[in-house]
Design a protein around this motif. Structure first.
Motif, PDB file in Angstrom:
ATOM      1  N   GLU A  31    -113.215 -49.926  12.876  1.00 46.35           N
ATOM      2  CA  GLU A  31    -114.645 -50.129  13.658  1.00 46.35           C
ATOM      3  C   GLU A  31    -114.372 -49.126  14.977  1.00 46.35           C
ATOM      4  N   TRP A  32    -113.225 -48.935  15.366  1.00 48.31           N
ATOM      5  CA  TRP A  32    -113.231 -48.130  16.737  1.00 48.31           C
ATOM      6  C   TRP A  32    -113.440 -46.549  16.049  1.00 48.31           C
ATOM      7  N   ARG A  33    -112.894 -46.155  14.839  1.00 52.10           N
ATOM      8  CA  ARG A  33    -113.064 -45.014  14.366  1.00 52.10           C
ATOM      9  C   ARG A  33    -114.533 -44.585  14.153  1.00 52.10           C
ATOM     10  N   GLU A  34    -115.257 -45.714  13.580  1.00 60.17           N
ATOM     11  CA  GLU A  34    -116.778 -45.484  13.384  1.00 60.17           C
ATOM     12  C   GLU A  34    -117.245 -45.230  14.699  1.00 60.17           C
ATOM     13  N   GLU A  35    -116.984 -45.973  15.775  1.00 62.01           N
ATOM     14  CA  GLU A  35    -117.693 -45.963  16.963  1.00 62.01           C
ATOM     15  C   GLU A  35    -117.030 -44.739  17.815  1.00 62.01           C
ATOM     16  N   GLY A  36    -116.264 -43.913  17.526  1.00 63.47           N
ATOM     17  CA  GLY A  36    -115.715 -42.902  18.040  1.00 63.47           C
ATOM     18  C   GLY A  36    -114.688 -43.312  19.237  1.00 63.47           C
ATOM     19  N   LYS A  37    -114.238 -44.461  19.375  1.00 61.88           N
ATOM     20  CA  LYS A  37    -113.350 -44.755  20.312  1.00 61.88           C
ATOM     21  C   LYS A  37    -111.704 -44.517  20.048  1.00 61.88           C
ATOM     22  N   ALA A  38    -111.468 -44.238  18.701  1.00 58.73           N
ATOM     23  CA  ALA A  38    -110.038 -44.239  18.010  1.00 58.73           C
ATOM     24  C   ALA A  38    -110.235 -43.008  16.886  1.00 58.73           C
ATOM     25  N   GLU A  39    -108.949 -42.278  17.084  1.00 52.04           N
ATOM     26  CA  GLU A  39    -108.764 -41.693  15.845  1.00 52.04           C
ATOM     27  C   GLU A  39    -107.473 -41.824  15.120  1.00 52.04           C
ATOM     28  N   ILE A  40    -107.312 -41.785  13.789  1.00 48.99           N
ATOM     29  CA  ILE A  40    -106.077 -41.869  13.199  1.00 48.99           C
ATOM     30  C   ILE A  40    -105.144 -40.519  13.279  1.00 48.99           C
ATOM     31  N   VAL A  41    -103.746 -40.730  13.611  1.00 48.61           N
ATOM     32  CA  VAL A  41    -103.250 -39.506  13.737  1.00 48.61           C
ATOM     33  C   VAL A  41    -102.160 -39.885  12.672  1.00 48.61           C
ATOM     34  N   PRO A  42    -102.165 -39.513  11.324  1.00 47.25           N
ATOM     35  CA  PRO A  42    -100.860 -39.680  10.337  1.00 47.25           C
ATOM     36  C   PRO A  42     -99.803 -38.717  10.844  1.00 47.25           C
ATOM     37  N   GLY A  43     -98.634 -39.413  10.668  1.00 53.64           N
ATOM     38  CA  GLY A  43     -97.445 -38.702  11.110  1.00 53.64           C
ATOM     39  C   GLY A  43     -96.433 -38.421   9.981  1.00 53.64           C
ATOM     40  N   VAL A  44     -95.316 -38.536  10.065  1.00 53.29           N
ATOM     41  CA  VAL A  44     -94.077 -38.104   9.240  1.00 53.29           C
ATOM     42  C   VAL A  44     -93.272 -39.281   9.049  1.00 53.29           C
ATOM     43  N   LEU A  45     -92.908 -39.769   7.752  1.00 49.90           N
ATOM     44  CA  LEU A  45     -92.011 -40.913   7.496  1.00 49.90           C
ATOM     45  C   LEU A  45     -90.740 -39.966   6.862  1.00 49.90           C
ATOM     46  N   PHE A  46     -89.350 -39.828   7.487  1.00 47.88           N
ATOM     47  CA  PHE A  46     -88.186 -39.296   6.741  1.00 47.88           C
ATOM     48  C   PHE A  46     -87.460 -40.402   6.397  1.00 47.88           C
ATOM     49  N   ILE A  47     -87.165 -40.381   4.937  1.00 48.38           N
ATOM     50  CA  ILE A  47     -86.204 -41.373   4.565  1.00 48.38           C
ATOM     51  C   ILE A  47     -85.057 -40.434   3.908  1.00 48.38           C
ATOM     52  N   ASP A  48     -83.697 -40.698   4.549  1.00 46.18           N
ATOM     53  CA  ASP A  48     -82.562 -39.883   4.098  1.00 46.18           C
ATOM     54  C   ASP A  48     -81.862 -40.673   3.193  1.00 46.18           C
ATOM     55  N   GLU A  49     -81.221 -39.987   2.287  1.00 46.64           N
ATOM     56  CA  GLU A  49     -80.364 -40.700   1.111  1.00 46.64           C
ATOM     57  C   GLU A  49     -81.303 -41.370   0.273  1.00 46.64           C
ATOM     58  N   VAL A  50     -82.249 -40.974  -0.313  1.00 52.29           N
ATOM     59  CA  VAL A  50     -83.279 -41.840  -0.809  1.00 52.29           C
ATOM     60  C   VAL A  50     -82.849 -42.163  -2.220  1.00 52.29           C
ATOM     61  N   HIS A  51     -81.654 -41.755  -2.673  1.00 52.45           N
ATOM     62  CA  HIS A  51     -81.147 -42.214  -4.006  1.00 52.45           C
ATOM     63  C   HIS A  51     -80.722 -43.631  -3.809  1.00 52.45           C
ATOM     64  N   MET A  52     -80.324 -44.098  -2.325  1.00 54.08           N
ATOM     65  CA  MET A  52     -79.952 -45.539  -2.204  1.00 54.08           C
ATOM     66  C   MET A  52     -81.059 -46.594  -2.471  1.00 54.08           C
ATOM     67  N   LEU A  53     -82.078 -46.290  -2.595  1.00 50.15           N
ATOM     68  CA  LEU A  53     -83.441 -47.124  -2.707  1.00 50.15           C
ATOM     69  C   LEU A  53     -83.266 -47.583  -4.193  1.00 50.15           C
TER      70      LEU A  53
END
Length: 474
Positions: free
Chosen positions: A289-311
Motif C-alpha cells: 500500500e505504501w508503495r502504491e501511495e508513493g510513501k515507500a520503495e523497496i530496496v532489494p539487497g544481497v543475501l550471502f550464504i557461505d559454505e552452501v554445500h552444508m545446506l
C-alpha cells in the motif's frame, strides 16, 4: 587509578582497531567501464571473476530484477569471500547486505526454513518517506525564567524543570520570530548545549532538537573553537518548513517490531523467535500500500550464504521457491567443494547442490593466485597489519605461500613480526620468517608428521595396516 584508566582505554582501542581477514577490502577495484584494475581497493588478480561481479553489482543497483542467484565456486583460498565482501563494500550503507554461514542454520533454536526466511527479509530494505514540519534558524537569544520556588521549597527537580518557562528567538535571512518555551523544550535545548549563534532545527511533531552547526556570522566571536565545530550559513526563507525525511529499515526489523510486545528491544537482544506467517502477510500488504501511495520503495539487497554445500535438500527446495518471490533479494552463495554428496540424500552432484537449483545460478569461478598475485596480497596485508618487512623476507614469504597456501603465508606475517620484536628488531628479516616457519607447521608438513608417527596416536589406524595384520595371523 590512572594506570587502570590507561589499561581500559588501550583495551577499547584494541577492540576498535582489530584487523580481520578481509578488513583491507574496500571494493571490487573496477573502473568506470567495469574493467578490473590489476590491484585496487584491496583486491588483487581474479580479473574475470571481478568483472563478472561488477556486472552483478550493476544488476543489484538497478534493483529491477528480483530472485537472481550467483554461485562463487573455486578452490580454498582463491578469494570467494573477498569477492562477496567487495560487492558489499561497493554497494554502500543504503543497500542491505546480509551474510550467513550455512552451518548456522542448523545450530539455531529456529527451524531451518524460518532461519532462511529471516535471512531473506534482512536482505530486503524499505525506504520509507514522510514529510515533517521543522523550524530551522539561527539562535539570536535564549532566555529562561526560573520559578522562585524552585530553590527553597524542596520541590523535586523534575517539578522544577517542568515549572521553567522561557523564550527562544530564531532568525533566518528574511525573518525573525520569538517562540515561547515549555519545560521539555528547555531540557532538550540544554542537552544539546544550544547557545546564541548556533543554527538549529526543531521537529514540531516530536520536539527533537538538532544542532546543525555555528553561524558563519558568529565565527569571529571566539579566538579558539573545537576541531569538530562546523560553520554554516544562516538559513534562508521562512523559519517553518516542510521537509521530506527518509527512514531506511529492513523487512525483518519491521517483522520483529510488529510480532513482539517488546519488539524494538528484541532487535538488540537477538531473541527474535519464530515470526508467524500472518504477521508477515499483513506487513507485506501494508508495504505494498505504501508503495502504491508513493510513501515507500523497496530496496532489494544481497543475501550471502557461505559454505552452501552444508545446506540440506530441504533448504535447497525452500530456496527454489523463495527465489520466485517478486520481493526476493539477489542471492550470492559460495562453495569450495567439487562433486560431492548432497546433504540429506545419497546422490552426488557438482558442489553438493541439486541440479534443478544449479540451473538457476549464474556461476563465477575463481582461479588459483599466481606468484605475482600472492606477492601483492602479502604487501597489502603487511601494510594492513602495520608490519615492516624486508624485500628478501617478502620473497621468502611469497615462496612459502606458493608452495603451501596463501592463508598460511598471511598467518606468518604477525607471527614473524612478534619474533622480530623479541630480538628487538624493527624490520622483519628472513631469519624471523624461517623461525616461525619451523615453529608452525602447514597442512602438508603436519600430514607428513602424522603419517610418520601414526602408530603413537590413540585410536588411529593407517588404511591397509589392519588388513595386513589379519593376513599375517591367518
Amino acid at each position: 587509578m590512572a594506570e587502570l584508566k590507561r589499561l581500559s582505554e588501550s583495551r577499547d582501542l584494541t577492540r576498535i582497531e582489530r584487523i580481520g581477514a578481509h578488513s583491507h577490502i574496500r571494493g571490487l577495484g573496477l573502473d568506470s567501464s567495469l574493467e578490473a584494475r590489476d590491484a585496487s581497493e584491496g583486491m588483487v588478480g581474479q580479473l574475470p571473476a571481478r568483472r563478472a561481479a561488477g556486472l552483478i553489482l550493476q544488476l543489484i543497483r538497478q534493483g529491477k530484477i528480483a530472485g537472481r542467484a550467483v554461485l562463487l565456486a573455486g578452490q580454498p583460498g582463491t578469494g570467494k569471500t573477498a569477492l562477496a565482501m567487495g560487492i558489499a563494500k561497493s554497494l554502500g550503507a543504503e543497500t542491505p547486505f546480509a551474510s550467513v554461514a550455512a552451518s548456522e542454520l542448523f545450530s539455531l533454536d529456529l527451524s531451518k526454513t524460518e532461519a532462511l526466511t529471516q535471512a531473506f527479509r534482512r536482505a530486503i530494505g524499505v525506504r520509507i518517506k514522510e514529510e515533517a514540519e521543522i523550524i530551522e534558524g539561527e539562535v539570536v537569544e535564549i532566555s529562561i525564567d526560573r520559578p522562585v520556588s524552585a530553590g527553597g521549597s524542596g520541590a523535586p527537580s523534575g517539578a522544577a524543570a517542568a515549572g521553567k518557562t522561557g523564550r527562544l528567538t530564531l532568525k533566518t535571512t528574511d525573518m525573525e520570530t520569538v517562540y515561547e518555551l515549555g519545560g521539555k523544550m528547555i531540557e532538550a535545548l540544554g542537552k544539546e548545549k544550544v547557545q546564541s549563534g548556533d543554527v538549529i532545527a526543531l521537529d514540531k511533531a516530536s520536539g527533537k532538537v538538532t544542532k546543525l552547526g555555528r553561524s558563519i556570522g558568529r565565527s569571529r566571536d571566539y579566538d579558539a573553537v573545537g576541531a569538530h565545530t562546523k560553520f554554516i550559513k544562516c538559513p534562508e526563507g521562512e523559519l517553518q518548513k516542510r521537509k521530506e525525511v527518509v527512514h531506511c529499515v529492513t523487512l525483518h526489523e519491521i517483522d520483529v517490531i510488529n510480532s513482539r510486545t517488546q519488539g524494538f528491544l528484541a532487535l538488540f537482544t537477538g531473541d527474535t523467535g519464530e515470526i508467524r506467517a500472518e504477521v508477515r502477510e499483513q506487513i507485506d500488504t501494508k508495504v505494498a500500500e505504501w508503495r502504491e501511495e508513493g510513501k515507500a520503495e523497496i530496496v532489494p539487497g544481497v543475501l550471502f550464504i557461505d559454505e552452501v554445500h552444508m545446506l540440506d535438500i530441504e533448504c535447497f527446495s525452500f530456496l527454489n521457491r523463495a527465489l520466485e518471490n517478486d520481493m526476493a533479494p539477489i542471492l550470492v552463495i559460495a562453495t569450495n567443494r567439487g562433486i560431492t554428496t548432497i546433504r540429506g540424500t545419497n546422490y552426488r552432484s557438482p558442489h553438493g547442490i541439486p541440479s534443478d537449483f544449479l540451473d538457476r545460478l549464474l556461476i563465477i569461478t575463481t582461479q588459483p593466485y599466481t606468484e605475482d598475485d600472492i606477492r601483492k596480497i602479502l604487501d597489502i596485508r603487511c601494510e594492513e597489519e602495520d608490519v615492516e618487512m624486508s624485500v628478501d623476507a617478502k620473497v621468502l614469504l611469497t615462496k612459502i605461500g606458493t608452495e603451501t597456501s596463501l592463508r598460511y603465508a598471511i598467518h606468518l606475517i604477525t607471527s614473524a613480526a612478534l619474533a622480530c620484536q623479541k630480538r628487538k628488531g624493527k624490520v622483519v628479516e628472513m631469519e624471523d620468517i624461517s623461525r616461525v616457519y619451523q615453529l608452525f607447521l602447514d597442512v602438508k608438513r603436519s600430514t607428513q608428521y602424522l603419517m610418520e608417527y601414526q602408530s603413537q596416536y590413540m585410536f588411529s589406524e593407517v588404511p591397509g595396516e589392519a588388513d595386513g595384520d589379519d593376513a599375517m595371523q591367518s
